[in-house]
Design an enzyme around this catalytic site. Sequence first.
Site, PDB file in Angstrom:
ATOM      1  N   LYS A 102     -10.955 -23.551 -34.443  1.00  0.00           N
ATOM      2  CA  LYS A 102     -12.119 -23.511 -35.353  1.00  0.00           C
ATOM      3  C   LYS A 102     -13.020 -24.753 -35.301  1.00  0.00           C
ATOM      4  O   LYS A 102     -13.976 -24.778 -34.554  1.00  0.00           O
ATOM      5  CB  LYS A 102     -11.650 -23.190 -36.773  1.00  0.00           C
ATOM      6  CG  LYS A 102     -11.184 -21.732 -36.887  1.00  0.00           C
ATOM      7  CD  LYS A 102     -11.146 -21.209 -38.302  1.00  0.00           C
ATOM      8  CE  LYS A 102     -11.069 -19.700 -38.358  1.00  0.00           C
ATOM      9  NZ  LYS A 102      -9.729 -19.112 -38.276  1.00  0.00           N
ATOM     10  N   ASP A 104       0.339 -24.231 -37.899  1.00  0.00           N
ATOM     11  CA  ASP A 104      -0.939 -23.650 -37.472  1.00  0.00           C
ATOM     12  C   ASP A 104      -2.035 -24.344 -38.279  1.00  0.00           C
ATOM     13  O   ASP A 104      -2.212 -24.076 -39.467  1.00  0.00           O
ATOM     14  CB  ASP A 104      -0.936 -22.141 -37.736  1.00  0.00           C
ATOM     15  CG  ASP A 104      -2.258 -21.483 -37.327  1.00  0.00           C
ATOM     16  OD1 ASP A 104      -3.262 -22.198 -37.164  1.00  0.00           O
ATOM     17  OD2 ASP A 104      -2.279 -20.246 -37.199  1.00  0.00           O
ATOM     18  N   PHE A 157      -1.727 -16.031 -41.158  1.00  0.00           N
ATOM     19  CA  PHE A 157      -2.623 -15.490 -40.142  1.00  0.00           C
ATOM     20  C   PHE A 157      -2.576 -16.400 -38.925  1.00  0.00           C
ATOM     21  O   PHE A 157      -2.784 -17.603 -39.032  1.00  0.00           O
ATOM     22  CB  PHE A 157      -4.067 -15.371 -40.637  1.00  0.00           C
ATOM     23  CG  PHE A 157      -4.947 -14.708 -39.607  1.00  0.00           C
ATOM     24  CD1 PHE A 157      -4.948 -13.329 -39.465  1.00  0.00           C
ATOM     25  CD2 PHE A 157      -5.717 -15.468 -38.736  1.00  0.00           C
ATOM     26  CE1 PHE A 157      -5.718 -12.717 -38.475  1.00  0.00           C
ATOM     27  CE2 PHE A 157      -6.487 -14.857 -37.747  1.00  0.00           C
ATOM     28  CZ  PHE A 157      -6.491 -13.480 -37.615  1.00  0.00           C
TER      29      PHE A 157
HETATM   30  C1  LIG Z   1      -8.869 -18.224 -37.444  1.00  0.00           C
HETATM   31  C2  LIG Z   1      -7.430 -18.493 -37.366  1.00  0.00           C
HETATM   32  C3  LIG Z   1      -6.681 -18.189 -36.217  1.00  0.00           C
HETATM   33  C4  LIG Z   1      -7.263 -17.458 -35.050  1.00  0.00           C
HETATM   34  O1  LIG Z   1      -8.262 -18.184 -34.416  1.00  0.00           O
HETATM   35  P1  LIG Z   1      -9.221 -17.454 -33.342  1.00  0.00           P
HETATM   36  O2  LIG Z   1     -10.051 -18.586 -32.789  1.00  0.00           O
HETATM   37  O3  LIG Z   1     -10.021 -16.446 -34.105  1.00  0.00           O
HETATM   38  O4  LIG Z   1      -8.355 -16.830 -32.325  1.00  0.00           O
HETATM   39  C5  LIG Z   1      -5.355 -18.569 -36.192  1.00  0.00           C
HETATM   40  N1  LIG Z   1      -4.782 -19.191 -37.228  1.00  0.00           N
HETATM   41  C6  LIG Z   1      -5.460 -19.500 -38.352  1.00  0.00           C
HETATM   42  C7  LIG Z   1      -4.767 -20.223 -39.454  1.00  0.00           C
HETATM   43  C8  LIG Z   1      -6.802 -19.151 -38.467  1.00  0.00           C
HETATM   44  O5  LIG Z   1      -7.462 -19.424 -39.581  1.00  0.00           O
END
Ligand SMILES: *Cc1c(COP(=O)(O)O)cnc(C)c1O
Length: 399
Positions: free
Chosen positions: A249, A220, A135
């Site tokens: 986050k 990420d 994600f």
């Molecule tokens: C939550 C998340 C995102 C997206 O972050 P947003 O601030 O909602 O755009 C991207 N990568 C990972 C691994 C995430 O958990």
Amino acid sequence: MSKSEGIVELVKQYVMNTYAPDVAIVSGSGCKVRDPEGHTYLDFTAGIAVHNVGHCHPKVVKAIQTQAATLVHCSNLFYNAKQALLAQRLSKISLGGKCFFCNSGAEANEAMIKLARLWGSEKGKYEIITMQNSFHGRTLATLTATGQTKVQKGFDPLPIGFAYAEFNNLDSVKAAINEKTVAIMLEAVQGEGGVLPATEEFMVGVRKLCDENGLLMLCDEVQCGMGRTGKWFGWQHYPVKPDAFSLAKAIADGVPMGALVASPALSDVFKPGNHASTFGGNPLACAAALAVLDVIESEKLLEQAEKMGALFVEGLNGFVEKYDQVLEVRGKGLMVGLVVEGSAKEIVDACRDMGLLCCVAGPHVVRFVPPLNIKESNLEEALEMIGDALDEHFGSDSE
Ligand SMILES: *Cc1c(COP(=O)(O)O)cnc(C)c1O
């Protein structure tokens, strides 16, 4: 009509229906939140892995209040010392290079994708290999990077330049490399995909494939970063360094912020005009983030995440033994997933009814991401509520 029902009604009428929210929350402190009727919940969602230092930590509140009365925003047309101090600290605990600041995880990944493309542009390389069940966000590029067709459906045409491989399967990654490949992008611990850590063999193998093929390794760290797993960054559990990684986050405890952190070799790829953000790294967000770093250090929250994570996992493993339908506990530090047979959402709902907020990570995984400074007594309280919820859901005589 109760206050909560009033809030729900107003939201349903005026806010686009992109989430399916649960209880209404009006205040929080540490690992607890309250609804308008004064019911308290133990919060093991922590704003989806945002409140690593807990809700309204006094040091973060103070930093935000002080900065709000000093300078909230000045744009990146001007030098901003708070931004420099934050970049310095992120650099020193990671790759030793430079940072770019933005406002969310999707934006941080978008910046990372742009950095990789710009880096590869002279050689005509642009394709990024990402993992199935990953994600990476909801912008067009990041939802295309996300290896889940359910988030892409209906948004065609998607940008080209992404290929997908199977997580924890090196042969699959190797097979996806071609002459257009510029980078391999992955989460050290897949979050939304089901709280699934990369194996050491996989992380080391991806690094090696990148080195052998002249590719960038991009991590990420939006969810697994900022101490969540017991190290500053998830990749630090492995004997590898990425070329760049993204954060968001937990970085500023809920003040919207994202960051791209690069190795020295990639630190000067972006030149003025290549990338930008009006709000990115503004003094308010940076002050919050600096306070978060202070709290993680002064309260030794990396050690704490590891220690409390181990206790929590031990408790949850009791449920794996007790119930045939509870299959596995996995994760790292205080990023913990409980794999169940059937619907994880129903377990989440049962936990909520007991007074514990948690969330799903895919259809069969219940995700727990409490604040890293959670007390042992709160952890025990949560385990009791999870036990009651599982009892209610699966019946106590299933062993
Ligand atoms: C939550 C998340 C995102 C997206 O972050 P947003 O601030 O909602 O755009 C991207 N990568 C990972 C691994 C995430 O958990």
